[in-house]
Write an enzyme that holds these catalytic residues in place. Structure first.
Site, PDB file in Angstrom:
ATOM      1  N   HIS A 188       0.465  -1.080   0.014  1.00 58.26           N
ATOM      2  CA  HIS A 188       0.041   0.293  -0.504  1.00 58.26           C
ATOM      3  C   HIS A 188       0.908   0.901   0.093  1.00 58.26           C
ATOM      4  O   HIS A 188       2.228   1.308   0.680  1.00 58.26           O
ATOM      5  CB  HIS A 188      -1.352  -0.539   1.141  1.00 58.26           C
ATOM      6  CG  HIS A 188      -2.329   0.797   1.044  1.00 58.26           C
ATOM      7  ND1 HIS A 188      -2.181   2.012   1.465  1.00 58.26           N
ATOM      8  CD2 HIS A 188      -3.371   1.143   0.770  1.00 58.26           C
ATOM      9  CE1 HIS A 188      -3.385   3.087   1.032  1.00 58.26           C
ATOM     10  NE2 HIS A 188      -4.009   1.764   0.871  1.00 58.26           N
ATOM     11  N   ASP A 248      -7.835  -5.810   0.385  1.00 58.72           N
ATOM     12  CA  ASP A 248      -7.681  -6.867  -0.762  1.00 58.72           C
ATOM     13  C   ASP A 248      -7.900  -7.964  -0.704  1.00 58.72           C
ATOM     14  O   ASP A 248      -8.603  -8.680  -0.975  1.00 58.72           O
ATOM     15  CB  ASP A 248      -7.958  -5.981  -2.581  1.00 58.72           C
ATOM     16  CG  ASP A 248      -8.345  -4.816  -2.926  1.00 58.72           C
ATOM     17  OD1 ASP A 248      -9.371  -4.470  -2.145  1.00 58.72           O
ATOM     18  OD2 ASP A 248      -7.441  -3.063  -3.160  1.00 58.72           O
TER      19      ASP A 248
HETATM   20  N1  COA Z   1       4.060  -8.108  -4.201  1.00 61.03           N
HETATM   21  C1  COA Z   1       5.651  -7.397  -4.458  1.00 61.03           C
HETATM   22  N2  COA Z   1       6.483  -6.664  -4.365  1.00 61.03           N
HETATM   23  C2  COA Z   1       5.893  -5.385  -4.067  1.00 61.03           C
HETATM   24  C3  COA Z   1       4.065  -5.599  -4.150  1.00 61.03           C
HETATM   25  C4  COA Z   1       3.639  -6.628  -4.151  1.00 61.03           C
HETATM   26  N3  COA Z   1       2.867  -7.004  -3.932  1.00 61.03           N
HETATM   27  N4  COA Z   1       4.025  -4.051  -3.990  1.00 61.03           N
HETATM   28  C5  COA Z   1       4.739  -3.390  -4.109  1.00 61.03           C
HETATM   29  N5  COA Z   1       6.519  -4.208  -3.484  1.00 61.03           N
HETATM   30  C6  COA Z   1       7.682  -3.930  -3.572  1.00 61.03           C
HETATM   31  C7  COA Z   1       7.757  -2.961  -5.153  1.00 61.03           C
HETATM   32  O1  COA Z   1       8.154  -3.857  -6.372  1.00 61.03           O
HETATM   33  C8  COA Z   1       9.191  -2.594  -4.937  1.00 61.03           C
HETATM   34  O2  COA Z   1      10.395  -2.983  -5.268  1.00 61.03           O
HETATM   35  P1  COA Z   1      11.418  -2.749  -5.221  1.00 61.03           P
HETATM   36  O3  COA Z   1      12.108  -1.646  -3.771  1.00 61.03           O
HETATM   37  O4  COA Z   1      12.682  -3.485  -4.653  1.00 61.03           O
HETATM   38  O5  COA Z   1      11.520  -2.028  -6.140  1.00 61.03           O
HETATM   39  C9  COA Z   1       8.622  -2.038  -3.180  1.00 61.03           C
HETATM   40  O6  COA Z   1       8.051  -2.801  -3.217  1.00 61.03           O
HETATM   41  C10 COA Z   1       8.227  -1.070  -3.557  1.00 61.03           C
HETATM   42  O7  COA Z   1       6.401  -0.813  -3.762  1.00 61.03           O
HETATM   43  P2  COA Z   1       6.247   0.859  -5.104  1.00 61.03           P
HETATM   44  O8  COA Z   1       5.977  -0.145  -6.038  1.00 61.03           O
HETATM   45  O9  COA Z   1       6.992   1.983  -4.834  1.00 61.03           O
HETATM   46  O10 COA Z   1       5.084   0.354  -3.709  1.00 61.03           O
HETATM   47  P3  COA Z   1       3.645   1.632  -4.672  1.00 61.03           P
HETATM   48  O11 COA Z   1       3.793   2.643  -3.288  1.00 61.03           O
HETATM   49  O12 COA Z   1       4.553   2.209  -5.330  1.00 61.03           O
HETATM   50  O13 COA Z   1       2.805   0.938  -4.873  1.00 61.03           O
HETATM   51  C11 COA Z   1       0.756  -0.605  -4.620  1.00 61.03           C
HETATM   52  C12 COA Z   1       1.177  -0.300  -3.534  1.00 61.03           C
HETATM   53  C13 COA Z   1      -0.301  -0.695  -4.431  1.00 61.03           C
HETATM   54  C14 COA Z   1       0.582  -0.229  -6.100  1.00 61.03           C
HETATM   55  C15 COA Z   1       1.588  -1.831  -5.153  1.00 61.03           C
HETATM   56  O14 COA Z   1       1.734  -2.088  -4.128  1.00 61.03           O
HETATM   57  C16 COA Z   1       0.927  -3.419  -5.096  1.00 61.03           C
HETATM   58  O15 COA Z   1       1.120  -3.270  -6.745  1.00 61.03           O
HETATM   59  N6  COA Z   1       0.124  -3.867  -5.069  1.00 61.03           N
HETATM   60  C17 COA Z   1      -0.638  -5.350  -5.848  1.00 61.03           C
HETATM   61  C18 COA Z   1      -2.155  -4.300  -6.124  1.00 61.03           C
HETATM   62  C19 COA Z   1      -3.025  -4.186  -4.650  1.00 61.03           C
HETATM   63  O16 COA Z   1      -3.198  -5.206  -3.822  1.00 61.03           O
HETATM   64  N7  COA Z   1      -3.237  -3.030  -4.974  1.00 61.03           N
HETATM   65  C20 COA Z   1      -4.810  -3.103  -4.145  1.00 61.03           C
HETATM   66  C21 COA Z   1      -3.976  -2.091  -2.493  1.00 61.03           C
HETATM   67  S1  COA Z   1      -5.417  -1.318  -1.579  1.00 61.03           S
END
Ligand code: COA
Length: 389
Positions: free
Chosen positions: A269, A323
């Site tokens: 998140h 979720d």
């Molecule tokens: N599974 C695996 N790795 C994950 C992850 C996940 N669900 N969410 C984040 N990461 C990793 C990223 O690849 C990144 O790794 P790195 O540092 O090696 O590059 C690190 O964690 C930071 O993630 P980041 O993409 O910067 O987080 P964000 O704040 O931009 O994104 C979300 C947040 C929600 C978009 C992201 O966690 C995600 O795509 N989650 C899955 C979809 C989901 O459940 N969405 C509902 C949200 S309520």
């Protein structure tokens, strides 16, 4: 001026950490894993409140008195039905329509049936209230009607003796839910109702800042919510759990997916760096539900994913979000997988409308700047001279 000189000091991809509005509606503490609506912890609301009471709290700023709550519930009841012409339009949606796309279209269509002045100054308090009743009241009816009509079944009209949660399950499944199922649906609606300025709420605010009507604002928000990185994630969680199918295969599945650099749906998140408090509440509700309806293998797989992800991902603050467990609950309540995100919208519409209301009298049209990275002063080349290799 070079591109570098034009770059504003505060550029942050995804507007990460950039304030875009002032708001008194909800507050998230991502480090502690706390969420408050109008200053009240959602855990207290989940325990003591109903979805309808929470709606009034979010929209009007305080919990309602008994008579205020009665008036609000009556307002919703009076606006739950959908016009037969809207149902006729829905009949021509393609069978392939995803329920979120159908819902977005339906809300845009509603706007044509209930035109409103395009200026906050000309909107009466009554018109604001009515549009909130209509949108909150009709969304469940539209979602349930579409879910039935695409299977060739007739929509089930709403029942005036049921609250929002029970009525939705009744219109969707044709069966009156048990008191426990009703309570669980109600709590799921409470915990999804609002969550500060995320992508869909920001879409509402951007659209509202142009003085568009609330139907247009909500339909824009539904579009944003439909993406798998936002509301669509609960659907993806169930697809993943079904794909794994057997708890013994969980570790290998996770390993493969992470090796391909794929994100695991339901984890992570932007704000929470610990377990999302809504996931904590939903997980405990699921345990209540199994006492009445029996165990579900998908829950065991989800628990295993949570355990396994505590290592590397947990250290990065990637923990279960709202979720992760919501879909497992929805399936137990008889909701089809592709209707999970519309259920999110049935609840979140309250937060979108609270932000719409809050923005009405002190909004300025959003006009951020870009960082231009293209060319300037290029010559115009006639078409005959445009040679490609
Ligand atoms: N599974 C695996 N790795 C994950 C992850 C996940 N669900 N969410 C984040 N990461 C990793 C990223 O690849 C990144 O790794 P790195 O540092 O090696 O590059 C690190 O964690 C930071 O993630 P980041 O993409 O910067 O987080 P964000 O704040 O931009 O994104 C979300 C947040 C929600 C978009 C992201 O966690 C995600 O795509 N989650 C899955 C979809 C989901 O459940 N969405 C509902 C949200 S309520």
């Amino acid at each position: 001026m070079s591109t570098e000189q034009q770059r504003p000091a505060c550029y942050s991809p995804g507007l990460d950490g950039i304030p875009v509005a002032e708001s008194a509606i909800s507050h998230v503490d991502g480090q502690q894993g706390r969420l408050e609506y109008r200053g009240i912890d959602i855990e207290l609301l989940a325990k003591h409140s109903t979805f309808e009471e929470t709606c009034v709290l979010l929209l009007d700023g305080q919990l309602p008195s008994r008579s205020e709550l009665d008036a609000f519930e009556a307002g919703l009841r009076n606006h739950r039905r959908i016009k037969f012409r809207v149902r006729d339009i829905m009949k021509s949606f393609p069978d392939s329509a995803h329920p979120m796309d159908a819902l977005q279209a339906c809300i845009a269509i509603l706007g044509m049936f209930y035109p409103m002045p395009k200026s906050a100054d000309r909107l009466s308090e009554e018109q604001v209230k009515e549009s909130c009743y209509r949108l909150i009241g009709k969304l469940p009816t539209l979602v349930a009607a579409h879910a039935r009509m695409r299977l060739g079944d007739d929509p089930i009209p709403p029942r005036d003796d049921l609250g929002q949660a029970a009525n939705f399950l009744y219109m969707l499944t044709g069966r009156e839910p048990s008191p426990l199922m009703t309570r669980i649906m109600d709590v799921a609606l409470i915990v999804h109702a609002e969550h500060t300025i995320n992508a869909s709420t920001f879409s509402t605010l951007v659209t509202a800042s142009t003085m568009a009507d609330p139907y247009t604002c909500v339909s824009a928000a539904i579009g944003a919510l439909s993406g798998p990185l936002h509301g669509g994630a609960n659907e993806d969680v169930l697809v993943m759990l079904d794909e794994i199918g057997d708890v013994e295969k969980t570790e290998a599945y996770l390993h493969d997916r992470l090796a391909r650099k794929e994100k695991i749906p339901g984890l992570g998140h932007r704000i929470y760096k610990t377990k999302d408090p809504r996931a904590v509440l939903l997980q405990s509700l699921y345990q209540d539900l199994t006492a009445e309806m029996g165990e579900d293998p998908t829950f065991t797989i989800a628990r295993r994913i949570e355990e396994l992800s505590q290592g590397t991902l947990g250290r990065k603050g990637i923990c279960p979000n709202v979720d992760f467990y919501s879909g497992i609950i929805y399936r137990k309540l008889g909701i089809p997988t592709d209707v999970f995100t519309p259920v999110f919208a049935i609840s979140r519409v309250v937060g979108w409308l609270a932000h719409w209301k809050e923005s009405l009298h002190h909004s300025r049209i959003y006009r951020p700047v870009q960082i231009y990275t293209g060319k300037t002063g290029e010559p115009y080349i006639p078409i005959e001279e445009r040679v490609r290799d």
